[in-house]
Design a protein around this motif. Structure first.
Motif, PDB file in Angstrom:
ATOM      1  N   ALA A  89       0.926  -1.340   0.106  1.00 18.17           N
ATOM      2  CA  ALA A  89       0.026  -0.001  -0.052  1.00 18.17           C
ATOM      3  C   ALA A  89       0.696   1.437  -0.208  1.00 18.17           C
ATOM      4  O   ALA A  89       0.441   2.103  -0.506  1.00 18.17           O
ATOM      5  N   GLN A  90       1.889   1.169   0.586  1.00 15.97           N
ATOM      6  CA  GLN A  90       2.759   2.281   0.665  1.00 15.97           C
ATOM      7  C   GLN A  90       3.632   2.853  -0.759  1.00 15.97           C
ATOM      8  O   GLN A  90       3.847   3.928  -0.889  1.00 15.97           O
ATOM      9  N   GLU A  91       3.519   1.924  -1.594  1.00 13.83           N
ATOM     10  CA  GLU A  91       3.792   2.360  -3.259  1.00 13.83           C
ATOM     11  C   GLU A  91       2.977   3.341  -3.573  1.00 13.83           C
ATOM     12  O   GLU A  91       3.336   4.178  -4.435  1.00 13.83           O
ATOM     13  N   PHE A  92       1.785   2.927  -3.191  1.00 13.06           N
ATOM     14  CA  PHE A  92       0.740   4.272  -3.637  1.00 13.06           C
ATOM     15  C   PHE A  92       0.821   5.452  -3.101  1.00 13.06           C
ATOM     16  O   PHE A  92       0.721   6.534  -3.534  1.00 13.06           O
ATOM     17  N   VAL A  93       1.241   5.251  -1.718  1.00 15.44           N
ATOM     18  CA  VAL A  93       1.194   6.706  -0.841  1.00 15.44           C
ATOM     19  C   VAL A  93       2.518   7.304  -1.515  1.00 15.44           C
ATOM     20  O   VAL A  93       2.463   8.704  -1.151  1.00 15.44           O
ATOM     21  N   LYS A  94       3.457   6.711  -2.026  1.00  9.89           N
ATOM     22  CA  LYS A  94       4.830   7.390  -2.225  1.00  9.89           C
ATOM     23  C   LYS A  94       4.490   8.502  -3.590  1.00  9.89           C
ATOM     24  O   LYS A  94       4.858   9.263  -3.928  1.00  9.89           O
ATOM     25  N   VAL A  95       3.171   8.133  -4.350  1.00 12.65           N
ATOM     26  CA  VAL A  95       2.736   8.876  -5.529  1.00 12.65           C
ATOM     27  C   VAL A  95       1.702   9.619  -5.087  1.00 12.65           C
ATOM     28  O   VAL A  95       1.574  11.173  -5.356  1.00 12.65           O
ATOM     29  N   ASN A  96       1.006   9.491  -4.131  1.00 13.60           N
ATOM     30  CA  ASN A  96      -0.039  10.281  -3.532  1.00 13.60           C
ATOM     31  C   ASN A  96       0.049  10.250  -2.002  1.00 13.60           C
ATOM     32  O   ASN A  96      -0.658   9.568  -1.417  1.00 13.60           O
ATOM     33  N   ASP A  97       0.770  11.472  -1.582  1.00 14.19           N
ATOM     34  CA  ASP A  97       0.914  11.341  -0.258  1.00 14.19           C
ATOM     35  C   ASP A  97      -0.096  11.944   0.716  1.00 14.19           C
ATOM     36  O   ASP A  97      -0.056  12.192   1.771  1.00 14.19           O
TER      37      ASP A  97
END
Length: 446
Positions: A89-97
């Motif tokens: 899930a953190q991979e998506f947060v890297k792009v949309n923080d």
């Protein structure tokens, strides 16, 4: 089909590009549209089929970062599996923080988590059932606003005794929550939970084309009554693997193997339920740093841990639940890489091996000889040899057919003698043939 065909938001497509995901797996292709439609779902598929992104992608598609509330809750039965989902899930947060994702698992600082929740609620909650339930019960974590609830590895959740916690969490949601249950199998004891909380769910079972990846070789090594510890040590010396996972059925046996191999100078980590959470976290970090060449574990690791680069699997024992054989072996041969699974067995394991073979697994008989892995005899060789020896001539078969009728006294005894003589003749011929081969090979060596 490509992931772009789902019309995901731009940041999701960017994330998929970053992690080099281009084509969805069969599970993702079939189930993502159902999840996006808002229907309740029970998805049955094997480990490694891509279930995690099957529910993560629709969750991120539907998250509204402007709403300061919990919008999705995901439970997993082990700390390692929950952390694995959290990292995905953190991979998506890297792009949309703007999206907040929290991981709540046992063995971590609960007071610190409560303090953090007082400041802000996460949009996506991931964690173990016990810790999430504790936080909900203490009114620190507010989940009634969630629109999606995922129960991952439901059969394992049931086996480990966490279904009661999941039940309590599920009762905290409003009526509009979408329930997604993913599992390798759907046991009967799970049915009451499904009937209680899921409304007209879509039931999808994705059958694996092959039960085990075709990049994995399965070797069968007979213990022949010898010490398992000594045989494991011989295997480690003969293999010298990049990284090997050794599976045992009990915590005590894991401790025994760990102590023995470590005392013989090998770098070995151990993982089982009695290893304290902080120690397990430290061990996992060390494994990822390649500080260990061997990891000895119970079956919880087969479902809850994803270790990259495992070249070999060694089954010290055949698991009591044969489905775990697939989970164990599936730790190797990932991402198209080659893998080898070695299973130690004794004659008492024959029925279990036959059941595994019925699942589509093909074993190659091997042995350790003079420090090397060599081809060995098929465990059914005696049975096959007997069948071969009993192939009798047409004349004898004709006599045998006659013998089934009423004949003169002594006739059946004569037929039996004739068969025995013919079998002796065949055995002598086979011995002579082998002797000639040996003599010829000796002549060629001079």
């Amino acid at each position: 089909m490509k992931f772009t065909d789902f019309n995901f938001k731009d940041y999701i497509n960017q994330t998929l590009e970053n992690i080099k995901f281009e084509k969805p797996t069969e599970v993702q292709q079939k189930l993502i549209p159902i999840v996006l439609s808002g229907r309740d779902l029970v998805g049955e598929s094997k480990t490694g089929s891509g279930k995690t992104h099957t529910f993560l992608l629709p969750i991120f598609q539907n998250i509204n970062p402007e709403l300061d509330e919990v919008q999705a809750v995901i439970t997993a039965p082990s700390r390692e599996l929950a952390t694995q989902i959290y990292k995905a899930a953190q991979e998506f947060v890297k792009v949309n923080d703007k999206i907040r994702v929290s991981n709540f698992v046992g063995g971590t600082d609960k007071a610190r988590q409560i303090k953090k929740l007082e400041a802000a609620q996460p949009h996506i909650v991931i964690g173990t059932p016990g810790r999430i339930h504790d936080l909900v019960k203490s009114n620190a974590l507010v989940v009634h606003t969630a629109r999606t609830f995922v129960v991952d590895e439901a059969d394992m959740t049931l086996d480990m005794g966490f279904l009661a916690d999941v039940d309590q969490i599920a009762s905290s949601f409003g009526k509009r929550v979408q329930m997604l249950v993913f599992s390798a199998t759907i046991p009967q004891k799970l049915q009451p939970f499904l009937k209680k909380y899921l409304h007209n769910p879509v039931m999808e079972k994705i059958a694996n084309k092959t039960v085990i990846s075709d990049t994995i070789e399965n070797w069968l090594v007979s213990t022949k009554g010898s010490s398992h510890n000594q045989l494991l040590l011989q295997l480690t010396k003969a293999l010298n693997p990049y990284m090997a996972m050794i599976f045992a059925n009990t915590k005590g046996r894991v401790d025994d193997i760990h102590h023995f191999l470590t005392s013989n100078g090998l770098k070995v980590a151990k993982i089982h339920g009695d290893v304290p959470p902080r120690e397990r976290k430290r061990i996992m970090n060390s494994i990822k740093n390649l500080d260990y060449q061997y990891v000895v574990a119970t079956d919880i690791a087969a479902r809850g841990i994803d270790i990259e680069g495992v070249s070999h699997i060694i089954n010290d024992e055949i698991p009591k639940d044969l489905t775990f054989f697939v989970h164990r072996v599936g730790r190797s041969g990932r991402n198209g890489l080659r893998g080898t699974a070695i299973t130690l067995y004794s004659p008492s394991d024959d029925s279990s091996i036959r059941e595994i073979e019925k699942m589509g697994v093909t074993f190659q008989p091997k042995a350790v000889k003079d420090g090397e892995i060599v081809d060995s005899y098929d465990r059914d060789r005696r049975e096959k040899r007997t069948k071969k020896q009993d192939e009798i001539s047409l004349a004898t078969r004709g006599a045998l057919a006659k013998g089934k009728k009423k004949v003169k006294p002594g006739y059946k005894r004569a037929i039996k003698w004739q068969i025995e003589e013919e079998n002796k003749k065949n055995r002598r011929a086979e011995r002579n043939k082998n002797a000639r081969k040996t003599r010829d090979s000796r002549k060629q060596s001079f």
